[in-house]
Each structure stands twice: as structure tokens, then as C-alpha cells.
Design a protein around this motif. Structure first.
Motif, PDB file in Angstrom:
ATOM      1  N   VAL A   1     -38.169  45.672 -47.107  1.00  0.00           N
ATOM      2  CA  VAL A   1     -38.479  45.622 -45.680  1.00  0.00           C
ATOM      3  C   VAL A   1     -39.460  46.745 -45.361  1.00  0.00           C
ATOM      4  O   VAL A   1     -39.149  47.919 -45.543  1.00  0.00           O
ATOM      5  N   LYS A   2     -40.656  46.359 -44.915  1.00  0.00           N
ATOM      6  CA  LYS A   2     -41.666  47.329 -44.506  1.00  0.00           C
ATOM      7  C   LYS A   2     -42.161  46.967 -43.120  1.00  0.00           C
ATOM      8  O   LYS A   2     -42.133  45.813 -42.721  1.00  0.00           O
ATOM      9  N   GLY A   3     -42.627  47.986 -42.426  1.00  0.00           N
ATOM     10  CA  GLY A   3     -43.135  47.737 -41.094  1.00  0.00           C
ATOM     11  C   GLY A   3     -44.023  48.877 -40.626  1.00  0.00           C
ATOM     12  O   GLY A   3     -44.340  49.797 -41.379  1.00  0.00           O
ATOM     13  N   ARG A   4     -44.408  48.796 -39.354  1.00  0.00           N
ATOM     14  CA  ARG A   4     -45.229  49.820 -38.709  1.00  0.00           C
ATOM     15  C   ARG A   4     -44.629  50.118 -37.346  1.00  0.00           C
ATOM     16  O   ARG A   4     -44.157  49.220 -36.645  1.00  0.00           O
ATOM     17  N   THR A   5     -44.682  51.380 -36.994  1.00  0.00           N
ATOM     18  CA  THR A   5     -44.245  51.808 -35.670  1.00  0.00           C
ATOM     19  C   THR A   5     -45.299  52.740 -35.102  1.00  0.00           C
ATOM     20  O   THR A   5     -45.775  53.632 -35.811  1.00  0.00           O
TER      21      THR A   5
ATOM     22  N   TYR B   1     -36.249  40.183 -39.323  1.00  0.00           N
ATOM     23  CA  TYR B   1     -36.108  41.397 -38.529  1.00  0.00           C
ATOM     24  C   TYR B   1     -36.998  41.292 -37.289  1.00  0.00           C
ATOM     25  O   TYR B   1     -38.137  40.842 -37.376  1.00  0.00           O
ATOM     26  N   PRO B   2     -36.507  41.754 -36.141  1.00  0.00           N
ATOM     27  CA  PRO B   2     -37.280  41.592 -34.909  1.00  0.00           C
ATOM     28  C   PRO B   2     -38.384  42.631 -34.752  1.00  0.00           C
ATOM     29  O   PRO B   2     -38.280  43.756 -35.242  1.00  0.00           O
ATOM     30  N   ASN B   3     -39.453  42.247 -34.076  1.00  0.00           N
ATOM     31  CA  ASN B   3     -40.460  43.180 -33.597  1.00  0.00           C
ATOM     32  C   ASN B   3     -39.973  43.673 -32.235  1.00  0.00           C
ATOM     33  O   ASN B   3     -39.224  42.976 -31.547  1.00  0.00           O
ATOM     34  N   SER B   4     -40.410  44.877 -31.850  1.00  0.00           N
ATOM     35  CA  SER B   4     -39.886  45.404 -30.590  1.00  0.00           C
ATOM     36  C   SER B   4     -40.890  46.297 -29.876  1.00  0.00           C
ATOM     37  O   SER B   4     -41.865  46.774 -30.468  1.00  0.00           O
TER      38      SER B   4
ATOM     39  N   PHE C   1     -36.688  46.404 -26.082  1.00  0.00           N
ATOM     40  CA  PHE C   1     -36.821  44.953 -25.937  1.00  0.00           C
ATOM     41  C   PHE C   1     -37.339  44.407 -27.258  1.00  0.00           C
ATOM     42  O   PHE C   1     -38.279  44.969 -27.834  1.00  0.00           O
ATOM     43  N   ASP C   2     -36.764  43.294 -27.752  1.00  0.00           N
ATOM     44  CA  ASP C   2     -37.274  42.779 -29.028  1.00  0.00           C
ATOM     45  C   ASP C   2     -37.582  41.284 -28.981  1.00  0.00           C
ATOM     46  O   ASP C   2     -37.322  40.603 -27.986  1.00  0.00           O
ATOM     47  N   SER C   3     -38.157  40.797 -30.085  1.00  0.00           N
ATOM     48  CA  SER C   3     -38.653  39.428 -30.178  1.00  0.00           C
ATOM     49  C   SER C   3     -37.545  38.377 -30.150  1.00  0.00           C
ATOM     50  O   SER C   3     -37.830  37.197 -30.009  1.00  0.00           O
ATOM     51  N   ARG C   4     -36.290  38.794 -30.236  1.00  0.00           N
ATOM     52  CA  ARG C   4     -35.165  37.857 -30.120  1.00  0.00           C
ATOM     53  C   ARG C   4     -34.747  37.671 -28.672  1.00  0.00           C
ATOM     54  O   ARG C   4     -33.870  36.874 -28.375  1.00  0.00           O
ATOM     55  N   GLY C   5     -35.339  38.491 -27.771  1.00  0.00           N
ATOM     56  CA  GLY C   5     -34.935  38.466 -26.377  1.00  0.00           C
ATOM     57  C   GLY C   5     -33.844  39.479 -26.068  1.00  0.00           C
ATOM     58  O   GLY C   5     -33.287  39.485 -24.974  1.00  0.00           O
ATOM     59  N   VAL C   6     -33.534  40.353 -27.014  1.00  0.00           N
ATOM     60  CA  VAL C   6     -32.513  41.382 -26.827  1.00  0.00           C
ATOM     61  C   VAL C   6     -33.102  42.536 -26.026  1.00  0.00           C
ATOM     62  O   VAL C   6     -34.233  42.958 -26.268  1.00  0.00           O
ATOM     63  N   ALA C   7     -32.335  43.052 -25.079  1.00  0.00           N
ATOM     64  CA  ALA C   7     -32.715  44.235 -24.304  1.00  0.00           C
ATOM     65  C   ALA C   7     -31.524  45.188 -24.308  1.00  0.00           C
ATOM     66  O   ALA C   7     -30.385  44.767 -24.074  1.00  0.00           O
TER      67      ALA C   7
END
Length: 141
Positions: free
Chosen positions: A26-30, A52-55, A73-79
Motif C-alpha cells: 500500500v503506497k500513497g501520497r499526502t 483504501y479510500p482517498n480523503s 471526509f473520504d471517497s466512501r462518503g465517510v465523515a
């Protein structure tokens, strides 16, 4: 709008970071950047895996006591709303939400270019927290 004095300490986060989860592919950028005149810090996180969600998060000071809040807030609609403290090069975010509690503890390297984080979660509000996974942030710029 002037930046709150205690918000200045979050400047250590400003920039672009590569994120990795040791032991997982799992890699990403912040990125962290000031919103307009610096009244808030904006965090954008993307992950190169669809599981994994983007946020996006907005971080602001909650008073003169050095405390902050992160509105996530994330791409699943989670807040979610997290309380946040940065003290002695340790960044802590936590919540005891109605679904399950969470805690993020990130320790900055001496040069401020690496954050070694431990993420924890519980199974019910008020319950004990257990290790979920580790994450490493490495500053790119």
C-alpha cells in the motif's frame, strides 16, 4: 485572516509526503497546504489501491490551548471529526466515535522529514484500543 498562533506549529506538516504501510503493498501520497491566508491546514491523501479510500481533511485550531480538530471526509462518503495535538514532535489524532474509537500517533524524526505512525482502533466506544497498522510518511518536498 491571520493564522492562529498555535496553528503555526503545524507548519512542520506542510509539503508533500509519500506514505507506505510496512508489510503491505500500500503506497500513497499526502499533501498538507495552508488554505488561502492560512486560517486552516488542508490535507489531501490518495492511495494507489482501490481498497483504501482517498480523503481530504481540514485542520484548525480549537482555542489557545494548543488543541486542534481535523474534519475528515473520504471517497466512501465517510465523515469524522478527530481531536488533534502536536507536542514534542508527536502528532496524535483521536476519536471515541459512535461506531468505533481510533487513534493515530505519529512520531517525527529529528529532521522532521519522516513520520513513523501507529494506528489503533477499538471495537466499541469506550473500549480498549488495539494496534491496527503502522504507516510511514516520508517527505518528498
Amino acid at each position: 485572516m491571520a493564522r492562529a498562533a498555535n496553528l503555526e506549529q503545524l507548519g512542520i506538516l506542510v509539503g508533500e509526503w509519500e506514505t507506505t504501510v510496512p508489510g503491505r503493498e500500500v503506497k500513497g501520497r499526502t499533501t498538507f497546504e495552508w488554505l488561502e491566508n492560512g486560517g486552516f491546514l488542508i490535507q489531501h491523501s490518495t492511495v494507489q489501491q482501490p481498497d483504501y479510500p482517498n480523503s481530504v481533511s481540514i485542520i484548525g485550531a480549537t482555542g489557545s490551548d494548543g488543541a486542534f480538530q481535523q474534519h475528515y471526509f473520504d471517497s466512501r462518503g465517510v465523515a469524522r471529526i478527530y481531536d488533534m495535538i502536536l507536542e514534542d514532535k508527536v502528532l496524535t489524532l483521536f476519536r471515541d466515535g459512535p461506531d468505533w474509537p481510533q487513534r493515530f500517533v505519529g512520531r517525527f524524526s529529528d529532521d522532521g522529514n519522516t513520520i513513523n505512525a501507529r494506528l489503533e482502533r477499538g471495537t466499541y466506544p469506550g473500549g480498549p484500543l488495539e494496534h491496527d497498522f503502522d504507516m510511514v510518511y516520508t517527505r518528498i518536498r
